[in-house]
Design a protein around this motif. Structure first.
Motif, PDB file in Angstrom:
ATOM      1  N   UNK A 157       0.909  -1.041   0.068  1.00  0.00           N
ATOM      2  CA  UNK A 157       0.092  -0.004   0.085  1.00  0.00           C
ATOM      3  C   UNK A 157       0.922   1.146  -0.022  1.00  0.00           C
ATOM      4  N   UNK A 158       0.551   2.249  -0.711  1.00  0.00           N
ATOM      5  CA  UNK A 158       1.219   3.476  -0.789  1.00  0.00           C
ATOM      6  C   UNK A 158       0.573   4.520   0.371  1.00  0.00           C
ATOM      7  N   UNK A 159       1.647   5.122   1.013  1.00  0.00           N
ATOM      8  CA  UNK A 159       1.385   6.066   1.960  1.00  0.00           C
ATOM      9  C   UNK A 159       0.740   7.425   1.438  1.00  0.00           C
ATOM     10  N   UNK A 160      -0.204   8.149   2.085  1.00  0.00           N
ATOM     11  CA  UNK A 160      -0.629   9.370   1.620  1.00  0.00           C
ATOM     12  C   UNK A 160      -0.267  10.475   2.519  1.00  0.00           C
ATOM     13  N   UNK A 161       0.498  10.367   3.677  1.00  0.00           N
ATOM     14  CA  UNK A 161       0.969  11.285   4.680  1.00  0.00           C
ATOM     15  C   UNK A 161       2.147  10.869   5.216  1.00  0.00           C
ATOM     16  N   UNK A 162       3.196  11.944   5.598  1.00  0.00           N
ATOM     17  CA  UNK A 162       4.586  11.679   6.041  1.00  0.00           C
ATOM     18  C   UNK A 162       4.487  12.641   7.498  1.00  0.00           C
ATOM     19  N   UNK A 163       4.652  11.944   8.547  1.00  0.00           N
ATOM     20  CA  UNK A 163       4.579  12.835   9.830  1.00  0.00           C
ATOM     21  C   UNK A 163       6.049  13.035  10.101  1.00  0.00           C
ATOM     22  N   UNK A 164       6.668  14.238  10.197  1.00  0.00           N
ATOM     23  CA  UNK A 164       8.104  14.293  10.261  1.00  0.00           C
ATOM     24  C   UNK A 164       8.187  14.390  11.812  1.00  0.00           C
ATOM     25  N   UNK A 165       7.336  14.751  12.498  1.00  0.00           N
ATOM     26  CA  UNK A 165       7.556  14.926  14.135  1.00  0.00           C
ATOM     27  C   UNK A 165       7.570  13.359  14.344  1.00  0.00           C
TER      28      UNK A 165
ATOM     29  N   UNK B 108       8.140  10.679  12.599  1.00  0.00           N
ATOM     30  CA  UNK B 108       8.844  10.139  11.358  1.00  0.00           C
ATOM     31  C   UNK B 108       8.266   8.753  11.059  1.00  0.00           C
ATOM     32  N   UNK B 109       6.843   8.892  10.838  1.00  0.00           N
ATOM     33  CA  UNK B 109       6.041   7.705  10.381  1.00  0.00           C
ATOM     34  C   UNK B 109       5.463   8.178   9.083  1.00  0.00           C
ATOM     35  N   UNK B 110       5.107   7.020   8.290  1.00  0.00           N
ATOM     36  CA  UNK B 110       4.152   7.232   6.932  1.00  0.00           C
ATOM     37  C   UNK B 110       2.812   6.649   7.470  1.00  0.00           C
ATOM     38  N   UNK B 111       1.579   7.150   6.851  1.00  0.00           N
ATOM     39  CA  UNK B 111       0.548   6.676   7.260  1.00  0.00           C
ATOM     40  C   UNK B 111      -0.323   6.592   6.091  1.00  0.00           C
TER      41      UNK B 111
END
Length: 403
Positions: free
Chosen positions: A344-352, A354-357
């Motif tokens: 599955x492809x991620x749609x959001x990257x949280x740089x705080x 450091x995870x993909x959602x």
């Protein structure tokens, strides 16, 4: 947007109560409660990521609607009107589910032809109406086949309402920077990077000043340093440069002309660094260079606005030397959140964190409101982030026993 999320509880439910209160007072249509509208507007002004949390495809809709417009001001007014019509379609289905006339949208009607179609691409319109349960029945009609539940209709209407408010906020930024004309992509990127409206205006003002200074510098011609426009201007590729540019004591070759390709407006004595050999590359240099290139691809670090945003977040200390080379920062290691299944492809990257959602992840929605991050809109960007994160996780696993 998930109806059980914290944002829905805070804004969606209040939006729904506003609709029902106005309906009991004899008013039906888009939300017109001034208190709720102003509260949501002020939150959006300081937290632009809230828009994507209330409606996941809102940033893409804005980008598509402004694409190709040399002046975003009129386009924003058209987009605001289009979002109001989409909100009206959602509230009509929510308040009057029994009225059959609201179950069909004529694509040749005046509102669709003159308000919706000029503002948004047809694919975005069909997708937006699809969230309300409409399907294309023939080239001239969209018909509700399966009406969504009432809470979902209210949530979609609230998302379109937030899009309309965001258009008004962006129009305010454009107005404050007149008579300077903004590019739509600069406006959207500054809005995403800067955060609040005041910082966005200042970032765009600085960008305009830099571009004006660069244009003034490009207009100036240095008789002693300016390179010829093309080899034909000096008689062909093998022709010697004019004697004015040559050092009589040096042999004819690369040292004839001072390097001016990178810094015509800066320090003319700076020389271009030699390129590494491609026959036997240094492994350390190659890996670090490719990693940095990947990071630029992921975050768009090469844009002037990214540099301005970095400078705004990390100001140089007083008295610090200005021209010292900066070491490349160590890149963070990212991980895939448990919401992402294999492939599955991620749609959001949280740089705080450091995870993909994934798009529907509740934790990702919370990150959008409380943390720093970026929406991964294009498939190329999504695949790059996925590849980079999988490599990070493999390296972390392999280095575990020795750390």
């Amino acid at each position: 947007m998930c109806a059980g999320s914290a944002l829905w509880q805070e804004y969606g439910q209040e939006y729904r109560r506003c609709l029902e209160r106005e309906f009991r007072q004899g008013r039906a249509g888009p939300c017109s409660d001034p208190c709720f509208g102003e509260r949501l507007r002020q939150r959006l002004r300081s937290e632009p990521a809230l828009l994507g949390a209330l409606q996941e495809d809102a940033p893409a809709l804005l980008a598509h609607g402004l694409r190709g417009h040399p002046d975003p001001g009129p386009a924003l007014r058209g987009l605001a009107a289009a979002f109001r019509l989409l909100e009206l379609a959602a509230t009509n289905l929510y308040l009057f589910p029994w009225r059959k006339e609201f179950g069909t949208v004529q694509t040749f009607s005046g509102a669709y032809v003159h308000s919706l179609r000029p503002a948004l691409p047809e694919a975005d319109l069909l997708r937006s109406f699809g969230r309300l349960g409409y399907e294309r029945r023939d080239p001239h009609r969209l018909v509700v086949s399966r009406p969504p539940p009432a809470p979902e209709l209210a949530a979609v209407a609230c998302g379109f309402f937030a899009c309309r408010l965001e258009c008004e906020i962006l129009a305010e930024v454009v107005l404050r920077l007149q008579p300077r004309r903004l590019r739509a992509e600069d406006l959207l990127e500054a809005r995403r990077l800067a955060g609040d409206v005041e910082a966005c205006v200042e970032m765009l003002r600085q960008l305009g000043m830099r571009r004006e200074a660069a244009a003034d510098c490009a207009d100036s011609v240095d008789l002693y340093r300016e390179m010829p426009v093309s080899p034909e201007d000096v008689g062909g590729e093998d022709a010697a440069p004019p004697a004015l540019w040559r050092d009589p004591s040096s042999p004819r070759g690369a040292q004839d002309v001072p390097g001016m390709g990178w810094d015509r407006c800066g320090d003319g004595e700076r020389e271009q660094e030699p390129l590494p050999s491609t026959g036997n590359p240094n492994p350390d240099t190659s890996s670090s260079s490719s990693h940095l290139f990947l990071e630029q691809e992921l975050s768009g670090a090469g844009s002037p606005l990214s540099a301005l945003a970095t400078g705004r977040r990390s100001p140089q200390a007083p008295g610090e030397p200005q021209d010292l080379p900066q070491e490349a920062p160590e890149l963070p290691c990212y991980q895939l959140h448990s919401c992402l299944r294999r492939g599955a492809l991620p749609s959001y990257c949280c740089t705080t964190c450091q995870q993909l959602h994934a798009g529907a992840c509740a934790a990702g929605q919370a990150c959008r409101t409380r943390h720093r991050g970026q929406e991964l809109r294009s498939e190329r960007q999504q695949r790059l982030w996925l590849q980079r994160t999988e490599v990070d996780m493999l390296l972390a696993d392999s280095a575990g026993p020795w750390s």
